[in-house]
Scaffold this active site. Structure first.
Site, PDB file in Angstrom:
ATOM      1  N   HIS A  74      -8.452   4.108  -7.348  1.00  0.00           N
ATOM      2  CA  HIS A  74      -7.014   3.973  -7.123  1.00  0.00           C
ATOM      3  C   HIS A  74      -6.220   4.568  -8.294  1.00  0.00           C
ATOM      4  CE1 HIS A  74      -3.413   1.630  -5.608  1.00  0.00           C
ATOM      5  NE2 HIS A  74      -3.049   1.847  -6.860  1.00  0.00           N
ATOM      6  N   GLU A  75      -6.596   4.209  -9.504  1.00  0.00           N
ATOM      7  CA  GLU A  75      -5.855   4.681 -10.685  1.00  0.00           C
ATOM      8  C   GLU A  75      -6.066   6.179 -10.909  1.00  0.00           C
ATOM      9  OE1 GLU A  75      -3.582   2.779 -11.682  1.00  0.00           O
ATOM     10  OE2 GLU A  75      -4.394   1.009 -10.678  1.00  0.00           O
ATOM     11  N   CYS A 131      -0.641  -2.096  -4.865  1.00  0.00           N
ATOM     12  CA  CYS A 131      -0.219  -1.205  -5.936  1.00  0.00           C
ATOM     13  C   CYS A 131       1.023  -1.786  -6.593  1.00  0.00           C
ATOM     14  CB  CYS A 131       0.084   0.181  -5.343  1.00  0.00           C
ATOM     15  SG  CYS A 131       0.600   1.400  -6.567  1.00  0.00           S
TER      16      CYS A 131
END
Length: 183
Positions: free
Chosen positions: A131-132, A89
């Site tokens: 993830h986003e 990240c």
């Protein structure tokens, strides 16, 4: 250039659910450009608006030479097949931990003009979209880790040069405990 500073792990904005985009104007298009240029400058696979301190449901992605963005994403999964592999990240530079995600995703949303978009992703694209979208929900990939992996991630974070022990962040347990991601 519209490269912006990226908020680091521990910043409360990363734990705050983002608001849906309702206005599709010049400011939104600037945000999409800022997200894209900052992500490309950092060589990331994705970057969500909260990582720039903006509480809107927008993210940019760059996976397998496909650069784009998605606004107000809604995810569905065609099956329960999983993948388990390294995930990092931009808000936690240098930290990579194997994370379980769904192998395939269907993401529906809109572009910067409000036009409908659908992305069908597998592998890395699926991981990136999940993830986003998590970022937009105030969830970090650390929240998806089992106890052993979470402990290793926190050890790496405490050793990182960007970590500030005066303001230690917290890691939440997965909001999906007991579900497919609960481990």
């Amino acid at each position: 250039m519209t490269i912006q500073p990226i908020r680091l792990f521990g910043d409360p904005v990363l734990r705050t659910p983002a608001d849906p985009v309702t206005t599709f104007d010049k400011e939104l298009r600037k945000l999409v450009r800022d997200l894209t240029e900052t992500m490309l400058d950092e060589a990331g696979a994705g970057l969500a608006a909260p990582q720039l301190g903006v509480g809107l449901r927008v993210f940019a992605f760059d996976v397998d030479d496909v650069v784009g963005h998605l606004i107000n994403p809604v995810l569905s999964f065609p099956n329960e097949e999983e993948q388990d592999g390294p995930e990092g990240c931009l808000s936690m530079p240098g930290i990579y931990i194997d994370t379980v995600r769904r192998q395939k995703v269907i993401a529906k949303g809109v572009n910067e003009y409000g036009d409908p978009i659908q992305i069908v992703g597998t592998g890395l694209m699926s991981r990136c979209i999940q993830h986003e979208t998590d970022h937009l929900d105030g969830v970090l990939f650390l929240d998806r880790l089992d106890a052993k992996r979470r402990k290793e991630a926190m050890k790496q974070i405490r050793q990182a040069d960007w970590y500030n022990p005066d303001t230690p962040p917290t890691v939440k347990l997965s909001p999906h405990a007991g579900g497919i991601f609960g481990r």
